[in-house]
Design a protein around this motif. Structure first.
Motif, PDB file in Angstrom:
ATOM      1  N   PHE A 175       0.825  -1.210   0.000  1.00  0.00           N
ATOM      2  CA  PHE A 175       0.000   0.000   0.000  1.00  0.00           C
ATOM      3  C   PHE A 175       0.856   1.256   0.000  1.00  0.00           C
ATOM      4  CE2 PHE A 175      -2.586   3.432   1.548  1.00  0.00           C
ATOM      5  CZ  PHE A 175      -3.830   3.201   0.988  1.00  0.00           C
ATOM      6  N   ALA A 176       1.869   1.315   0.833  1.00  0.00           N
ATOM      7  CA  ALA A 176       2.696   2.522   0.948  1.00  0.00           C
ATOM      8  C   ALA A 176       4.162   2.133   1.055  1.00  0.00           C
ATOM      9  CB  ALA A 176       2.281   3.344   2.172  1.00  0.00           C
ATOM     10  N   LYS A 177       5.024   3.054   0.639  1.00  0.00           N
ATOM     11  CA  LYS A 177       6.459   2.789   0.666  1.00  0.00           C
ATOM     12  C   LYS A 177       7.073   3.085   2.021  1.00  0.00           C
ATOM     13  CE  LYS A 177       7.108   3.583  -4.281  1.00  0.00           C
ATOM     14  NZ  LYS A 177       7.816   4.358  -5.334  1.00  0.00           N
ATOM     15  N   ILE A 178       6.320   3.784   2.884  1.00  0.00           N
ATOM     16  CA  ILE A 178       6.844   4.078   4.213  1.00  0.00           C
ATOM     17  C   ILE A 178       6.299   3.059   5.204  1.00  0.00           C
ATOM     18  CG2 ILE A 178       7.060   6.528   3.700  1.00  0.00           C
ATOM     19  CD1 ILE A 178       4.528   7.015   5.321  1.00  0.00           C
ATOM     20  N   PRO A 179       7.003   2.816   6.318  1.00  0.00           N
ATOM     21  CA  PRO A 179       6.542   1.816   7.299  1.00  0.00           C
ATOM     22  C   PRO A 179       5.199   2.189   7.906  1.00  0.00           C
ATOM     23  CG  PRO A 179       8.833   2.451   7.697  1.00  0.00           C
ATOM     24  CD  PRO A 179       8.302   3.407   6.683  1.00  0.00           C
ATOM     25  N   GLU A 180       4.473   1.175   8.339  1.00  0.00           N
ATOM     26  CA  GLU A 180       3.160   1.409   8.932  1.00  0.00           C
ATOM     27  C   GLU A 180       3.240   2.372  10.121  1.00  0.00           C
ATOM     28  OE1 GLU A 180      -0.501  -1.019  11.151  1.00  0.00           O
ATOM     29  OE2 GLU A 180       1.195  -2.120  10.277  1.00  0.00           O
ATOM     30  N   LYS A 181       4.258   2.234  10.955  1.00  0.00           N
ATOM     31  CA  LYS A 181       4.358   3.080  12.144  1.00  0.00           C
ATOM     32  C   LYS A 181       4.573   4.550  11.792  1.00  0.00           C
ATOM     33  CE  LYS A 181       9.348   2.362  12.876  1.00  0.00           C
ATOM     34  NZ  LYS A 181      10.368   1.871  13.827  1.00  0.00           N
ATOM     35  N   ALA A 182       5.076   4.827  10.590  1.00  0.00           N
ATOM     36  CA  ALA A 182       5.223   6.211  10.135  1.00  0.00           C
ATOM     37  C   ALA A 182       4.006   6.681   9.353  1.00  0.00           C
ATOM     38  CB  ALA A 182       6.479   6.349   9.269  1.00  0.00           C
ATOM     39  N   TRP A 183       3.279   5.724   8.755  1.00  0.00           N
ATOM     40  CA  TRP A 183       2.126   6.074   7.916  1.00  0.00           C
ATOM     41  C   TRP A 183       0.969   6.595   8.745  1.00  0.00           C
ATOM     42  CZ3 TRP A 183      -3.004   4.855   6.886  1.00  0.00           C
ATOM     43  CH2 TRP A 183      -3.481   5.215   5.620  1.00  0.00           C
ATOM     44  N   TRP A 184       0.650   5.937   9.837  1.00  0.00           N
ATOM     45  CA  TRP A 184      -0.521   6.333  10.627  1.00  0.00           C
ATOM     46  C   TRP A 184      -0.408   7.727  11.235  1.00  0.00           C
ATOM     47  CZ3 TRP A 184      -4.907   4.184   9.752  1.00  0.00           C
ATOM     48  CH2 TRP A 184      -4.975   2.844   9.367  1.00  0.00           C
ATOM     49  N   PRO A 185       0.735   8.146  11.794  1.00  0.00           N
ATOM     50  CA  PRO A 185       0.822   9.524  12.290  1.00  0.00           C
ATOM     51  C   PRO A 185       0.566  10.566  11.208  1.00  0.00           C
ATOM     52  CG  PRO A 185       2.595   8.213  13.203  1.00  0.00           C
ATOM     53  CD  PRO A 185       1.934   7.363  12.167  1.00  0.00           C
ATOM     54  N   ARG A 186       1.060  10.310   9.995  1.00  0.00           N
ATOM     55  CA  ARG A 186       0.838  11.259   8.901  1.00  0.00           C
ATOM     56  C   ARG A 186      -0.634  11.252   8.482  1.00  0.00           C
ATOM     57  NH1 ARG A 186       5.913  10.327   4.848  1.00  0.00           N
ATOM     58  NH2 ARG A 186       4.850  12.003   3.712  1.00  0.00           N
ATOM     59  N   TYR A 187      -1.236  10.077   8.506  1.00  0.00           N
ATOM     60  CA  TYR A 187      -2.653   9.975   8.157  1.00  0.00           C
ATOM     61  C   TYR A 187      -3.514  10.770   9.143  1.00  0.00           C
ATOM     62  CZ  TYR A 187      -7.360   8.093   7.735  1.00  0.00           C
ATOM     63  OH  TYR A 187      -8.721   7.979   7.603  1.00  0.00           O
ATOM     64  N   TRP A 188      -3.291  10.528  10.428  1.00  0.00           N
ATOM     65  CA  TRP A 188      -4.144  11.159  11.423  1.00  0.00           C
ATOM     66  C   TRP A 188      -3.919  12.660  11.529  1.00  0.00           C
ATOM     67  CZ3 TRP A 188      -8.538   9.624  13.018  1.00  0.00           C
ATOM     68  CH2 TRP A 188      -8.821   8.257  13.050  1.00  0.00           C
ATOM     69  N   SER A 189      -2.748  13.142  11.161  1.00  0.00           N
ATOM     70  CA  SER A 189      -2.509  14.587  11.179  1.00  0.00           C
ATOM     71  C   SER A 189      -3.422  15.311  10.206  1.00  0.00           C
ATOM     72  CB  SER A 189      -1.041  14.892  10.850  1.00  0.00           C
ATOM     73  OG  SER A 189      -0.754  14.629   9.495  1.00  0.00           O
ATOM     74  N   GLN A 190      -3.828  14.631   9.113  1.00  0.00           N
ATOM     75  CA  GLN A 190      -4.769  15.214   8.158  1.00  0.00           C
ATOM     76  C   GLN A 190      -6.215  14.926   8.558  1.00  0.00           C
ATOM     77  OE1 GLN A 190      -3.505  17.284   5.848  1.00  0.00           O
ATOM     78  NE2 GLN A 190      -1.571  16.722   6.837  1.00  0.00           N
ATOM     79  N   ALA A 191      -6.479  13.699   8.980  1.00  0.00           N
ATOM     80  CA  ALA A 191      -7.850  13.310   9.310  1.00  0.00           C
ATOM     81  C   ALA A 191      -8.419  14.136  10.457  1.00  0.00           C
ATOM     82  CB  ALA A 191      -7.902  11.824   9.667  1.00  0.00           C
ATOM     83  N   VAL A 192      -7.594  14.436  11.452  1.00  0.00           N
ATOM     84  CA  VAL A 192      -8.100  15.155  12.622  1.00  0.00           C
ATOM     85  C   VAL A 192      -8.512  16.580  12.270  1.00  0.00           C
ATOM     86  CG1 VAL A 192      -5.874  16.088  13.433  1.00  0.00           C
ATOM     87  CG2 VAL A 192      -7.665  15.521  15.091  1.00  0.00           C
ATOM     88  N   ILE A 193      -7.892  17.170  11.240  1.00  0.00           N
ATOM     89  CA  ILE A 193      -8.278  18.510  10.788  1.00  0.00           C
ATOM     90  C   ILE A 193      -9.685  18.471  10.202  1.00  0.00           C
ATOM     91  CG2 ILE A 193      -7.734  20.392   9.179  1.00  0.00           C
ATOM     92  CD1 ILE A 193      -4.790  19.428   9.352  1.00  0.00           C
ATOM     93  N   LEU A 194      -9.976  17.427   9.438  1.00  0.00           N
ATOM     94  CA  LEU A 194     -11.307  17.288   8.843  1.00  0.00           C
ATOM     95  C   LEU A 194     -12.355  16.972   9.901  1.00  0.00           C
ATOM     96  CD1 LEU A 194     -10.361  15.298   5.615  1.00  0.00           C
ATOM     97  CD2 LEU A 194     -10.711  17.770   5.877  1.00  0.00           C
ATOM     98  N   VAL A 195     -11.964  16.222  10.909  1.00  0.00           N
ATOM     99  CA  VAL A 195     -12.891  15.950  12.021  1.00  0.00           C
ATOM    100  C   VAL A 195     -13.292  17.260  12.684  1.00  0.00           C
ATOM    101  CG1 VAL A 195     -13.112  14.886  14.300  1.00  0.00           C
ATOM    102  CG2 VAL A 195     -12.046  13.607  12.431  1.00  0.00           C
TER     103      VAL A 195
END
Length: 306
Positions: A122-142
């Protein structure tokens, strides 16, 4: 059945998808959970915009069908089409600072490559790095939906999101510190005559580090304290002042307020190209520049319908 542009319906679907994304890793692979998360992010973007107006997610068409459906003027079997993720994220970036359409776009690109390409990654970066970047965007939309994280994921999973957000904050701090220190080191090596030849071929003092955005403003570089340039494209305000210089003539002064999106320093080579990095060094701010004749608002006058 809720309308396809209904905020509550979009929110509930995003909630369903994001909770699939947070299921036990033993039962779902990272790829599957990331896929659900990417779908939830797009739904959150739709929900945030639709909460302001359904028109913001309607695909414009020549006959205006989507707009009329969004306004509730057409019902029945009429089919509503919403704008693609790229457009959603572009509008969210403008409306809901500091949402980053580039980061969100990477998530969508990875999703499309996973769905339509031959790779199972799915992504070229490790899962542990992917989720922090994901949530940094998702929380703004929340937040743009006037909701809290706990409303989206529940009390038991809210601490997981908090942990990802904290990790992202530390990552931004570390990356900013690294970029600033590397720029200082590069400048010090140049002044001492020890700058490696390979680096010297890529950068020399005085070399333009501009991103070529529409407007720029001189600010102090956080690395070398020389003059660097804060740049931006988006004009957030236009102030027009008229000064009478004769009985029939006026001088017009236009001031544009621009959102800073990029910083580059020609003296040390420092580049900060995201809101998070600019914010970390105190440069995430608007700046004023002088406008030109093209920026003077058109005078519409009276219609004479009194």
């Amino acid at each position: 059945m809720s309308a396809p542009y209904d905020f509550e319906g979009l929110w509930l679907k995003a909630k369903l998808f994001v909770n699939h994304a947070m299921d036990d890793p033993a039962g779902r692979s990272f790829e599957e959970r990331a896929l659900w998360a990417s779908l939830a992010l797009e739904l959150l973007a739709k929900a945030a915009l639709a909460r302001q107006s359904p028109l913001l997610i309607a695909v414009p068409s020549e006959d205006g069908t989507n707009v009329l459906i969004a306004l509730g003027l057409i019902g029945g079997d009429a089919r509503f089409e919403s704008v693609p993720a790229k457009t959603l994220y572009s509008r969210c970036e403008k409306a809901f600072k500091p949402f980053d359409k580039g980061e969100a776009g990477k998530i969508t690109q990875a999703r499309n490559a996973y769905l339509h390409g031959p790779t199972a990654e799915f992504a070229k970066i490790p899962e542990k790095a992917w989720w922090p970047r994901y949530w940094s965007q998702a929380v703004i939309l929340v937040s743009a939906c006037d909701r809290e994280v706990v409303d989206l994921v529940g009390y038991s999973r809210a601490p997981v999101v908090s942990g990802h957000l904290e990790q992202n904050r530390k990552n931004i701090e570390h990356r900013t510190e690294m970029l600033v220190e590397r720029a200082r080191q590069r400048r010090a090596q140049y002044e001492a005559g020890t700058l490696p030849a390979k680096v010297a071929r890529e950068w020399q003092p005085g070399q333009s580090m501009s991103a070529g955005l529409s407007h720029s403003h001189v600010v102090e570089c956080p690395a070398c304290e020389n003059e660097g340039f804060l740049e931006g494209d988006e004009v957030v305000n236009v102030d027009t002042q008229y000064y009478q210089i004769s009985e029939e003539d006026y001088d017009v002064v236009v001031t544009l307020t621009v959102q800073g999106d990029y910083f580059g320093c020609p003296h040390c080579g420092l580049v900060l190209d995201s809101y998070e990095l600019l914010s970390q060094v105190g440069l995430a701010e608007d700046f004023d520049v002088e406008g030109g004749s093209d920026d003077i608002p058109a005078y519409e006058g009276d219609y004479g319908n009194d």
